[in-house]
Design an enzyme around this catalytic site. Structure first.
Site, PDB file in Angstrom:
ATOM      1  N   THR A   1      -9.885  23.545 -16.818  1.00  0.00           N
ATOM      2  CA  THR A   1     -10.729  22.993 -17.277  1.00  0.00           C
ATOM      3  C   THR A   1     -11.914  22.302 -16.104  1.00  0.00           C
ATOM      4  OG1 THR A   1      -9.602  21.185 -18.152  1.00  0.00           O
ATOM      5  CG2 THR A   1     -10.096  22.969 -19.579  1.00  0.00           C
ATOM      6  N   ALA A   2     -11.256  22.375 -15.106  1.00  0.00           N
ATOM      7  CA  ALA A   2     -11.929  21.539 -13.839  1.00  0.00           C
ATOM      8  C   ALA A   2     -12.984  22.560 -13.172  1.00  0.00           C
ATOM      9  CB  ALA A   2     -11.290  20.718 -13.290  1.00  0.00           C
TER      10      ALA A   2
ATOM     11  N   ASP B   1     -11.156  11.314 -15.389  1.00  0.00           N
ATOM     12  CA  ASP B   1     -10.028  12.363 -14.670  1.00  0.00           C
ATOM     13  C   ASP B   1      -9.966  12.083 -13.208  1.00  0.00           C
ATOM     14  OD1 ASP B   1      -9.354  13.470 -17.233  1.00  0.00           O
ATOM     15  OD2 ASP B   1     -11.117  14.765 -17.161  1.00  0.00           O
ATOM     16  N   GLY B   2     -11.049  11.896 -12.889  1.00  0.00           N
ATOM     17  CA  GLY B   2     -11.116  11.664 -11.223  1.00  0.00           C
ATOM     18  C   GLY B   2     -10.169  10.328 -10.667  1.00  0.00           C
TER      19      GLY B   2
ATOM     20  N   ASP C   1     -16.612  32.796  -0.680  1.00  0.00           N
ATOM     21  CA  ASP C   1     -16.672  31.439  -0.341  1.00  0.00           C
ATOM     22  C   ASP C   1     -15.424  30.730  -0.359  1.00  0.00           C
ATOM     23  OD1 ASP C   1     -19.227  31.499  -0.004  1.00  0.00           O
ATOM     24  OD2 ASP C   1     -19.843  30.244  -1.777  1.00  0.00           O
TER      25      ASP C   1
ATOM     26  N   ARG D   1      -6.821  10.124  -8.717  1.00  0.00           N
ATOM     27  CA  ARG D   1      -6.396   9.507  -7.559  1.00  0.00           C
ATOM     28  C   ARG D   1      -5.148   8.880  -7.682  1.00  0.00           C
ATOM     29  NH1 ARG D   1     -12.014  10.317  -7.526  1.00  0.00           N
ATOM     30  NH2 ARG D   1     -12.490   8.577  -8.984  1.00  0.00           N
TER      31      ARG D   1
ATOM     32  N   GLU E   1      -5.703  21.593  -8.769  1.00  0.00           N
ATOM     33  CA  GLU E   1      -5.994  22.878  -8.053  1.00  0.00           C
ATOM     34  C   GLU E   1      -5.716  22.534  -6.679  1.00  0.00           C
ATOM     35  OE1 GLU E   1      -8.809  20.542  -7.447  1.00  0.00           O
ATOM     36  OE2 GLU E   1      -9.617  21.747  -9.544  1.00  0.00           O
TER      37      GLU E   1
HETATM   38  P1  NAP Z   1     -15.911  14.652  -8.839  1.00  0.00           P
HETATM   39  O1  NAP Z   1     -16.732  15.788  -8.106  1.00  0.00           O
HETATM   40  O2  NAP Z   1     -16.507  13.369  -9.087  1.00  0.00           O
HETATM   41  O3  NAP Z   1     -15.805  15.291 -10.417  1.00  0.00           O
HETATM   42  C1  NAP Z   1     -15.566  16.447 -10.823  1.00  0.00           C
HETATM   43  C2  NAP Z   1     -15.913  16.477 -12.472  1.00  0.00           C
HETATM   44  O4  NAP Z   1     -14.548  17.157 -12.778  1.00  0.00           O
HETATM   45  C3  NAP Z   1     -15.746  15.161 -13.114  1.00  0.00           C
HETATM   46  O5  NAP Z   1     -16.601  15.299 -14.151  1.00  0.00           O
HETATM   47  C4  NAP Z   1     -14.292  14.989 -13.515  1.00  0.00           C
HETATM   48  O6  NAP Z   1     -14.298  14.054 -14.678  1.00  0.00           O
HETATM   49  C5  NAP Z   1     -13.921  16.334 -13.982  1.00  0.00           C
HETATM   50  N1  NAP Z   1     -12.539  16.839 -13.906  1.00  0.00           N
HETATM   51  C6  NAP Z   1     -11.428  16.406 -13.213  1.00  0.00           C
HETATM   52  N2  NAP Z   1     -10.336  16.938 -13.516  1.00  0.00           N
HETATM   53  C7  NAP Z   1     -10.840  17.624 -14.578  1.00  0.00           C
HETATM   54  C8  NAP Z   1      -9.896  18.447 -15.574  1.00  0.00           C
HETATM   55  N3  NAP Z   1      -8.773  18.636 -15.268  1.00  0.00           N
HETATM   56  N4  NAP Z   1     -10.640  19.033 -16.730  1.00  0.00           N
HETATM   57  C9  NAP Z   1     -11.800  18.894 -16.853  1.00  0.00           C
HETATM   58  N5  NAP Z   1     -12.567  18.170 -16.334  1.00  0.00           N
HETATM   59  C10 NAP Z   1     -12.067  17.779 -15.039  1.00  0.00           C
HETATM   60  O7  NAP Z   1     -14.484  14.624  -8.377  1.00  0.00           O
HETATM   61  P2  NAP Z   1     -13.173  13.944  -8.827  1.00  0.00           P
HETATM   62  O8  NAP Z   1     -13.626  13.079 -10.130  1.00  0.00           O
HETATM   63  O9  NAP Z   1     -12.565  13.371  -7.665  1.00  0.00           O
HETATM   64  O10 NAP Z   1     -12.278  15.091  -9.476  1.00  0.00           O
HETATM   65  C11 NAP Z   1     -11.848  15.890  -8.410  1.00  0.00           C
HETATM   66  C12 NAP Z   1     -11.947  17.470  -9.148  1.00  0.00           C
HETATM   67  O11 NAP Z   1     -13.285  18.090  -9.103  1.00  0.00           O
HETATM   68  C13 NAP Z   1     -11.135  18.617  -8.460  1.00  0.00           C
HETATM   69  O12 NAP Z   1      -9.945  18.544  -8.734  1.00  0.00           O
HETATM   70  C14 NAP Z   1     -11.716  19.792  -8.835  1.00  0.00           C
HETATM   71  O13 NAP Z   1     -11.476  20.475  -9.922  1.00  0.00           O
HETATM   72  C15 NAP Z   1     -13.418  19.249  -9.423  1.00  0.00           C
HETATM   73  N6  NAP Z   1     -14.432  19.744  -8.605  1.00  0.00           N
HETATM   74  C16 NAP Z   1     -15.414  20.552  -9.376  1.00  0.00           C
HETATM   75  C17 NAP Z   1     -16.382  21.254  -8.931  1.00  0.00           C
HETATM   76  C18 NAP Z   1     -17.281  21.969  -9.685  1.00  0.00           C
HETATM   77  O14 NAP Z   1     -16.945  21.925 -11.060  1.00  0.00           O
HETATM   78  N7  NAP Z   1     -18.248  22.652  -9.260  1.00  0.00           N
HETATM   79  C19 NAP Z   1     -16.395  21.162  -7.477  1.00  0.00           C
HETATM   80  C20 NAP Z   1     -15.510  20.482  -6.914  1.00  0.00           C
HETATM   81  C21 NAP Z   1     -14.527  19.660  -7.543  1.00  0.00           C
HETATM   82  P3  NAP Z   1     -14.638  12.638 -14.622  1.00  0.00           P
HETATM   83  O15 NAP Z   1     -15.920  12.421 -14.617  1.00  0.00           O
HETATM   84  O16 NAP Z   1     -13.769  12.198 -15.948  1.00  0.00           O
HETATM   85  O17 NAP Z   1     -13.731  12.034 -13.319  1.00  0.00           O
HETATM   86 MN    MN Z   2     -15.153  11.782 -10.783  1.00  0.00          MN
END
Ligand code: NAP
Ligand code: MN
Length: 267
Positions: free
Chosen positions: A165-166, A51-52, A154, A56, A126
């Site tokens: 779902t993220a 998803d990341g 925060d 990107r 988001e």
């Molecule tokens: P990352 O910190 O490497 O990954 C965040 C996780 O969220 C990864 O496991 C990613 O899947 C998953 N994810 C991303 N979009 C999703 C979706 N629509 N539904 C379910 N899971 C999803 O960051 P990144 O890969 O660059 O992704 C950016 C996203 O991280 C942001 O948009 C935000 O939603 C999320 N995030 C989450 C938290 C938290 O949960 N505490 C904190 C900060 C940001 P993959 O492993 O397949 O990449």
């Molecule tokens: Mn990721």
């Protein structure tokens, strides 16, 4: 002959790179023009990774107008619908049109700085607004023209349904079916005392309402994060957040079901 252009992206991991090469060979053999340099005349984007990587790719192509398909080499892959072992089937279904285009709406934040300049940020998952480092942030929130609350905590997540779902889900927000065009506003560690009053649960807004955020005078640093891309501002006057008309057109093959993905990931 007018060759269809297909742009391929991968996240650099071994399996993704290998899958990308195999797909590239198969598509070239079938007469497509395959490239890794996106231009606006591309007919299809394929993103290989998790998803990341999908997020990107969307940002790198500046929210493209053409369809995009995801091949999942990452974890679960909410945006990815194709397995690396199913490339032939994917090409066949793409060519015969055996797929649906899922329209995913986005969220838009327009930051107005004190000099009057406007800066636009789009998010597929988001837009998050936080203060500096790990300090709490104080924000006046209005919905439509109505002042609602002074948020302290925060930060706030403004999630799309696809992004529900993220990060949104990790802090207790609700899972929203991506067919719902709405904005989910989820507080991150809201203070709820006699001194500060903020909603402690998510609120859901229709697509035609916009939300106004005004940082308190003493807030001299605001961090805005859209899909993992962070920008800091030290002179924010106001931020307007709403559902955007920009959509991502995601290829969904037969058998795609949002709720079975949710079940596989969370239950
Ligand atoms: P990352 O910190 O490497 O990954 C965040 C996780 O969220 C990864 O496991 C990613 O899947 C998953 N994810 C991303 N979009 C999703 C979706 N629509 N539904 C379910 N899971 C999803 O960051 P990144 O890969 O660059 O992704 C950016 C996203 O991280 C942001 O948009 C935000 O939603 C999320 N995030 C989450 C938290 C938290 O949960 N505490 C904190 C900060 C940001 P993959 O492993 O397949 O990449
Ligand atoms: Mn990721």
């Amino acid at each position: 002959m007018n060759k269809k252009i297909i742009t391929l992206f991968h996240n650099g991991e071994e399996l993704s790179e290998k899958t990308c090469l195999t797909l590239s060979e198969k598509l070239t053999q079938r007469g497509y023009q395959v490239t890794e340099d996106y231009t606006e005349d591309t007919d299809l984007i394929v993103c290989i990774g998790g998803d990341g990587a999908f997020l990107r790719t969307i940002h790198r192509c500046d929210f493209p107008n053409c369809p995009i398909a995801g091949i999942n080499t990452g974890h679960l892959g909410f945006f990815q619908d194709v397995l690396p072992s199913d490339l032939d089937q994917f090409i066949q279904q793409y060519e015969s049109g055996e797929y649906n285009l899922q329209e995913l709406n986005t969220v838009r934040a327009i930051v107005t700085t004190r000099d009057g300049a406007k800066h636009t940020h789009l998010g597929l998952n988001e837009v998050t607004i936080k203060g500096r480092q790990s300090y709490s942030v104080h924000l006046s929130i209005s919905i439509g023209d109505q002042y609602i609350e002074k948020f302290s905590g925060d930060g706030l997540i403004f999630a799309t349904s696809a992004g529900s779902t993220a990060y949104n889900y990790s802090v207790g927000g609700s899972i929203a079916d991506p067919r719902l065009k709405l904005l989910q506003v989820t507080p991150i560690a809201p203070m709820n005392t006699t001194a500060y009053r903020s909603f402690t649960s998510s609120i859901l807004l229709p697509a035609d309402l916009s939300l106004g955020v005004i940082p308190e005078q003493r807030e001299n640093q605001i961090y805005l994060n859209n899909d993992g891309f962070e920008t800091s501002y030290d002179d924010v006057k106001s931020i307007e957040v709403r559902v955007s008309n920009t959509a991502v057109h995601l290829i969904r093959l037969k058998g795609y079901d949002f709720w079975s993905k949710v079940k596989d990931k969370f239950l």
